[in-house]
Design an enzyme around this catalytic site. Structure first.
Site, PDB file in Angstrom:
ATOM      1  N   LYS A 204     -79.169 118.313 148.804  1.00 47.90           N
ATOM      2  CA  LYS A 204     -80.481 117.942 149.339  1.00 47.90           C
ATOM      3  C   LYS A 204     -81.209 116.932 148.460  1.00 47.90           C
ATOM      4  O   LYS A 204     -80.841 116.669 147.316  1.00 47.90           O
ATOM      5  CB  LYS A 204     -81.316 119.200 149.578  1.00 47.90           C
ATOM      6  CG  LYS A 204     -80.799 119.987 150.779  1.00 47.90           C
ATOM      7  CD  LYS A 204     -81.707 121.095 151.224  1.00 47.90           C
ATOM      8  CE  LYS A 204     -81.182 121.705 152.537  1.00 47.90           C
ATOM      9  NZ  LYS A 204     -81.980 122.855 152.976  1.00 47.90           N
ATOM     10  N   ARG A 245     -75.621 128.370 151.026  1.00 50.59           N
ATOM     11  CA  ARG A 245     -75.069 127.560 152.114  1.00 50.59           C
ATOM     12  C   ARG A 245     -74.703 126.204 151.521  1.00 50.59           C
ATOM     13  O   ARG A 245     -75.576 125.478 151.050  1.00 50.59           O
ATOM     14  CB  ARG A 245     -76.096 127.410 153.234  1.00 50.59           C
ATOM     15  CG  ARG A 245     -75.621 126.628 154.449  1.00 50.59           C
ATOM     16  CD  ARG A 245     -76.750 126.550 155.477  1.00 50.59           C
ATOM     17  NE  ARG A 245     -76.333 125.886 156.697  1.00 50.59           N
ATOM     18  CZ  ARG A 245     -76.337 124.572 156.897  1.00 50.59           C
ATOM     19  NH1 ARG A 245     -76.750 123.768 155.926  1.00 50.59           N
ATOM     20  NH2 ARG A 245     -75.937 124.058 158.054  1.00 50.59           N
TER      21      ARG A 245
END
Length: 274
Positions: A204, A245
């Site tokens: 991210k 995740r």
């Protein structure tokens, strides 16, 4: 939790697994690398992304879920649509991962409650197209805690058993890098909500910002953030997260093993001291 994006436009691997056969093969590869669960999604939620229509999301997701489940893989479905969740569960998915926590589609909570499967409630403040404008907090930890608690209460009031709810702080969703880092620094506070935590930091933006040489340097591309992702995985594992995740599984699976080995050694040392 390994990620299979059946999309042409995801921020980290858009288009790489858009073909059904390639997506299924990738899911099987993730399991071979150590994934316990494979999360299949057909709609990009990167900042600024527009929504895909329902028919297209169904076309992308359901066949991949069906084939992976038939191969014995534990599959979760990453969707904000109740219809996609329902058909994916019918095809073999064992968990519904909704980044909106049931807010995007009012039918989602009743569908999941009827299916009796676990449900991931993520902290969410609106659709990807404008979520960056919603990254405004006076107290990010307190506000995320309160909003997650509201999401948990909403799911339970809608008929989902409390023990089937997993919470996700929603790193990168309506948050800037400082917000994400503050949440990771206080995972124990989030665990005070009494439900398992899913941590989804993989590749991210905040990791890109951390890895940039300085505030003015360009961050490395998403696929060069896997080592940083594994570092977050190790921290999350030490803090007791239920799952992480990730796009690249092997390094994170190794990080979990190391974190657990250190925890076991600490327990043995404490027992010896007594």
């Amino acid at each position: 939790m390994g990620v299979v994006n059946v999309t042409p436009d995801s921020f980290s691997d858009g288009g790489q697994w858009f073909d059904r056969e390639l997506a299924v093969k990738h899911g099987l590869d993730l399991v071979a690398q150590g994934a316990d669960l494979v999360d299949v999604g057909g709609e990009s939620t990167r900042p600024g992304a527009a929504r895909v229509d329902e028919a297209e999301e169904l076309r992308r997701v359901v066949p991949v879920v069906r084939e992976l489940a038939a191969a014995g893989v534990l599959v979760s479905v990453d969707t904000m649509r109740a219809s996609v969740a329902e058909q994916a569960v019918d095809a073999g998915a064992v968990l519904v991962n909704d980044v909106s926590g049931g807010q995007a589609d009012p039918a989602m909570v009743p569908v999941v409650a009827a299916a009796g499967v676990p449900f991931v409630v993520m902290h969410w403040r609106g659709q990807s197209i404008d979520m960056n404008n919603r990254a405004v907090y006076a107290d990010v930890l307190g506000e995320v805690l309160d909003e997650l608690r509201t999401g948990l209460d909403r799911a339970v009031a809608g008929g989902i058993a409390p023990e089937r709810v997993v919470l996700d702080p929603g790193l990168g969703f309506a948050k800037d890098a400082d917000h994400d880092l503050a949440l990771l620094a206080h995972l124990s506070r989030l665990e005070a909500l009494g439900r398992p935590l899913l941590v989804a930091a993989s590749r991210k933006r905040f990791l890109g910002r951390v890895l940039a040489r300085d505030a003015h340097a360009a961050p490395p591309p998403a696929r060069e953030r896997d080592a940083a992702t594994a570092a977050v995985t190790a921290i999350a594992a030490r803090e007791g997260a239920w799952a992480v995740r990730v796009h690249e599984v092997r390094a994170s699976a190794d990080a979990v093993r190391v974190a657990h080995a250190i925890e076991a050694a600490a327990g043995g040392a404490d027992a010896g001291a007594r």
